[in-house]
Design an enzyme around this catalytic site. Structure first.
Site, PDB file in Angstrom:
ATOM      1  CB  SER A   1      -4.547  -6.564   4.779  1.00 53.55           C
ATOM      2  OG  SER A   1      -4.107  -5.319   4.300  1.00 53.55           O
TER       3      SER A   1
ATOM      4  NE  ARG B   1      -2.856  -7.640  -4.357  1.00 50.73           N
ATOM      5  CZ  ARG B   1      -3.625  -7.950  -3.324  1.00 50.73           C
ATOM      6  NH1 ARG B   1      -3.127  -7.961  -2.109  1.00 50.73           N
ATOM      7  NH2 ARG B   1      -4.890  -8.254  -3.493  1.00 50.73           N
TER       8      ARG B   1
ATOM      9  CE  LYS C   1     -14.671  -6.831   3.781  1.00 48.87           C
ATOM     10  NZ  LYS C   1     -13.990  -6.007   2.744  1.00 48.87           N
TER      11      LYS C   1
ATOM     12  CG  HIS D   1      -1.875  -1.039   1.418  1.00 50.85           C
ATOM     13  ND1 HIS D   1      -2.002  -1.774   2.571  1.00 50.85           N
ATOM     14  CD2 HIS D   1      -2.835  -1.502   0.573  1.00 50.85           C
ATOM     15  CE1 HIS D   1      -3.002  -2.650   2.437  1.00 50.85           C
ATOM     16  NE2 HIS D   1      -3.519  -2.506   1.223  1.00 50.85           N
TER      17      HIS D   1
END
Ligand code: PNS
Length: 166
Positions: A128, A90, A43, A19
């Site tokens: 993450s 990515r 979440k 990030h």
């Protein structure tokens, strides 16, 4: 000419070097960069939105704005006067989800353009989710996650001791 403002949105639970690499890449391209942290308590994130915003502010240059948002991203973009959404891409596996989001955001607000940036090769496998999993299992995250984030992970998750039977 109006300022070219970019919004870099995400969950950032937690922020990692991939990030931070994207944020650095945005700086020479846009006049202003706003990191937008999704308020997604539903979440069950590891860190509260306030903790995530605070952690990012400590790790980025002072001219980068870091804000939280709820609701539609395109509405937040209108609030801050941004036209560009930046997303890191990515691997090919990211593409389908990102493609759907980019087109839905464009449908919701035709002024919005999504700009994809590739992170440094060292970080293309980083997420993450993997950061939390590897940390919890006692793996080494040096060079992948800023040291203050590793410290915060230590406060929140107890890493498994290598060789421990339980
Ligand atoms: O880091 P993430 O979890 O991949 O980021 C996803 C994010 C925050 C960019 C996305 O979930 C989002 O924009 N949420 C806000 C709600 C919204 O606008 N949904 C419609 C997107 S097409």
């Amino acid at each position: 000419m109006s300022k070219r403002i970019a919004v870099y949105p995400g969950s950032f639970d937690p922020i990692h070097n991939g990030h931070l690499d994207i944020i650095e890449r945005c700086r020479p391209v846009f006049d202003e960069v706003v990191v937008a942290v999704l308020y997604n308590e539903g979440k069950k994130p590891l860190f509260t939105v306030e903790e995530r915003v605070q952690a990012i502010r400590e790790m980025v240059a002072p001219e980068i704005r870091v804000e939280s948002f709820t609701g539609l991203l395109v509405d937040f973009m209108d609030e801050v006067g941004a036209r560009a959404v930046v997303r890191g891409l990515r691997a090919v596996s990211d593409f389908e989800y990102e493609f759907q989001m980019a087109l839905m955001n464009r449908r919701l607000n035709p002024r919005v353009e999504t700009v994809f940036m590739m992170p440094k090769e060292d970080y293309i496998y980083l997420s993450s989710r993997l950061v939390k999993e590897v940390f919890a299992l006692g793996g080494d995250l040096t060079g992948l996650v800023p040291e203050p984030v590793i410290a915060r992970l230590g406060e929140r998750l107890r890493p498994a001791r290598k060789g421990a039977a339980d």
